[in-house]
Design a protein around this motif. Structure first.
Motif, mmCIF file in Angstrom:
data_model
loop_
_atom_site.group_PDB
_atom_site.id
_atom_site.type_symbol
_atom_site.label_atom_id
_atom_site.label_comp_id
_atom_site.label_asym_id
_atom_site.label_seq_id
_atom_site.Cartn_x
_atom_site.Cartn_y
_atom_site.Cartn_z
ATOM 1 N N VAL A 9 9.416 -11.098 4.249
ATOM 2 C CA VAL A 9 10.744 -11.359 4.809
ATOM 3 C C VAL A 9 11.326 -12.653 4.238
ATOM 4 O O VAL A 9 10.593 -13.595 3.919
ATOM 5 N N ASP A 10 12.646 -12.684 4.090
ATOM 6 C CA ASP A 10 13.295 -13.889 3.579
ATOM 7 C C ASP A 10 14.489 -14.251 4.458
ATOM 8 O O ASP A 10 14.855 -13.528 5.387
ATOM 9 N N VAL A 21 16.818 -12.234 7.513
ATOM 10 C CA VAL A 21 16.859 -12.679 8.906
ATOM 11 C C VAL A 21 18.299 -12.917 9.344
ATOM 12 O O VAL A 21 18.718 -12.476 10.421
ATOM 13 N N ARG A 22 19.078 -13.589 8.515
ATOM 14 C CA ARG A 22 20.474 -13.857 8.862
ATOM 15 C C ARG A 22 21.262 -12.550 9.005
ATOM 16 O O ARG A 22 22.081 -12.405 9.930
ATOM 17 N N ALA A 53 4.464 -13.949 -1.368
ATOM 18 C CA ALA A 53 4.296 -12.714 -0.592
ATOM 19 C C ALA A 53 5.413 -11.737 -0.946
ATOM 20 O O ALA A 53 6.583 -12.114 -0.986
ATOM 21 N N LYS A 54 5.051 -10.468 -1.196
ATOM 22 C CA LYS A 54 6.034 -9.525 -1.725
ATOM 23 C C LYS A 54 6.194 -8.258 -0.906
ATOM 24 O O LYS A 54 7.129 -7.497 -1.118
ATOM 25 N N ALA A 80 8.327 -21.440 3.014
ATOM 26 C CA ALA A 80 8.440 -21.445 1.556
ATOM 27 C C ALA A 80 9.921 -21.542 1.184
ATOM 28 O O ALA A 80 10.719 -20.682 1.552
ATOM 29 N N GLU A 81 10.283 -22.583 0.430
ATOM 30 C CA GLU A 81 11.691 -22.831 0.132
ATOM 31 C C GLU A 81 12.318 -21.735 -0.712
ATOM 32 O O GLU A 81 13.529 -21.480 -0.600
ATOM 33 N N ASN A 82 11.525 -21.073 -1.566
ATOM 34 C CA ASN A 82 12.110 -20.024 -2.400
ATOM 35 C C ASN A 82 12.538 -18.815 -1.566
ATOM 36 O O ASN A 82 13.429 -18.060 -1.957
#
Length: 420
Positions: free
Chosen positions: A20-21, A25-26, A55-56, A77-79
């Motif tokens: 998840v990134d 989430v937004r 993580a992918k 994780a900033e990326n």
């Protein structure tokens, strides 16, 4: 914090696993705020391995380098979560979720990062180090990120205090703590310590324990030190798993109450497993989804959406916005299975609960392999006079009835409210 009713929200696991990134989430938070908040849905939770840059998908990135601060605490994780840059952590994302009128949650693993132990990094608020508080023979058998923390060692409580102080500074409202619910009694001391740190951090947070199945003999411990705990391992879109939930719900229903909720796990509805294939949707039939929402609601499990909300169709939305079903979820008291028996060659399951507003709920489930007709005397619910009511899913009005006479599809359910 409203703990009179079981939490309702969304979690990223069923869709995106460990991958998840922030954009995801937004996007889902915005959808919830626009379409579901008015029905009581409010929590948005980032699930596992948010500190892992690489993580992918649903597969954990084992023995990977995690993002960690100087005090042995994992950070995003900033990326994957760019707003966390410059030491801000999840504070900007939480602030955005809060700006939508929602609440923000994160997944954590019990314990302290293995890499912190290997590097012997410091613990904030003490002169002890990660290696000095670690319980290195206490490991998760399905994820390599953490060692347990030994609650008997000086500095252990300081570690958890610093952890929840960090989460409080980020604005976290919900903690899903993994590798702890079924690990009792071996890790009971760590659970108690973790819970006490959370409750002394100065911010209200729900504490949710995973994975299941939780131990029935430890019910009072869960109730004392957490707000919800998983009664099953990961729940997916398979009829046999849904069928098995009836037995779990029957055993755990007496332990539901304000502030403590046995958790039947997430609702795998709509698009799921999006990290593998965007075309994947739940394998549950519409009937099975009605059964799931009916059982979760009368049992009073937390309702946590697992699907990618922006891909919901009209039927999925009808499940999540049925105000009478959601009222049953919030108003049911003393829920329990009445009986489970064969009728017309089909297994039928009858549940009931009283309503906090007066009256009584009943849910009838067809667990068999064919459509069927049922005729159930209301005396089975200890209702001995004719009553009025309605069916929650269809809105069908019932006048002066003494029995439940209805047809129920294969693997489906109907729910009723009777008032006196």
């Amino acid at each position: 914090m409203n703990m009179l009713t079981a939490p309702m929200g969304w979690n990223s696991w069923d869709c995106y696993g460990a991958a998840v990134d922030e954009e995801t989430v937004r996007r889902n938070a915005e959808y919830m705020a626009k379409n579901l908040k008015q029905y009581g849905w409010e929590y948005v939770t980032v699930d596992i391995q948010w500190s892992a840059p690489n993580a992918k998908n649903h597969e954990y990135d084992q023995f990977t380098e995690l993002c960690m601060d100087e005090y042995s605490r994992l950070i995003p994780a900033e990326n994957r979560f760019p707003s966390s840059a410059n030491g801000k952590g999840f504070a900007p994302l939480a602030e955005y979720v809060h700006s939508l009128g929602l609440k923000f949650g994160i997944h954590i693993m019990r314990g302290i990062p293995r890499q912190a132990v290997h590097r012997n990094t410091p613990i904030k608020g003490t002169n002890k180090t990660a290696r000095q508080i670690a319980k290195t023979d206490s490991i998760c058998h399905w994820n390599t990120d953490m060692y347990g923390v030994n609650p008997e060692r000086e500095g252990a409580r300081a570690y958890y205090d610093s952890l929840f102080a960090l989460y409080a500074s980020w604005g976290v409202d919900f903690i899903k703590c993994d590798d702890i619910a079924r690990e009792l009694p071996q890790e009971e001391g760590e659970l108690v310590m973790l819970s006490e740190s959370l409750h002394s951090c100065g911010r209200d947070m729900i504490l949710s324990l995973s994975p299941g199945p939780a131990l029935l003999e430890k019910a009072e411990l869960y109730k004392q030190f957490s707000n919800m705990w998983r009664i099953t391992d990961d729940f997916w879109d398979k009829w046999e798993l849904l069928y098995n939930m009836f037995e779990r719900a029957e055993k755990w229903c007496v332990h539901s109450g304000a502030g403590h909720w046995p958790d039947a796990d997430m609702l795998p509805i709509g698009p799921i497993l999006q990290d593998y294939d965007k075309s994947i949707r739940t394998k549950f039939t519409e009937n099975e989804q009605i059964t799931m929402l009916t059982l979760w609601s009368i049992f009073r499990s937390p309702l946590i959406i697992g699907g990618e909300m922006t891909g919901f169709d009209e039927f999925t939305m009808s499940l999540l916005t049925n105000q009478e079903v959601l009222k049953m979820h919030s108003n049911s008291r003393h829920s329990h299975q009445v009986w489970r028996r064969e009728m017309n060659g089909v297994e039928i399951i009858l549940w009931t609960s009283v309503s906090s507003e007066g009256g009584q709920y009943a849910a009838v489930f067809n667990a068999g392999e064919k459509d069927t007709e049922v005729d159930i005397s209301l005396s089975d619910l200890e209702i001995y006079n004719s009553v009025n009511g309605f069916e929650l899913w269809s809105g069908e009005i019932l006048s002066e009835v003494t029995s439940i006479k209805t047809s129920i599809g294969t693997h489906s359910a109907k729910a009723f409210y009777f008032y006196y």
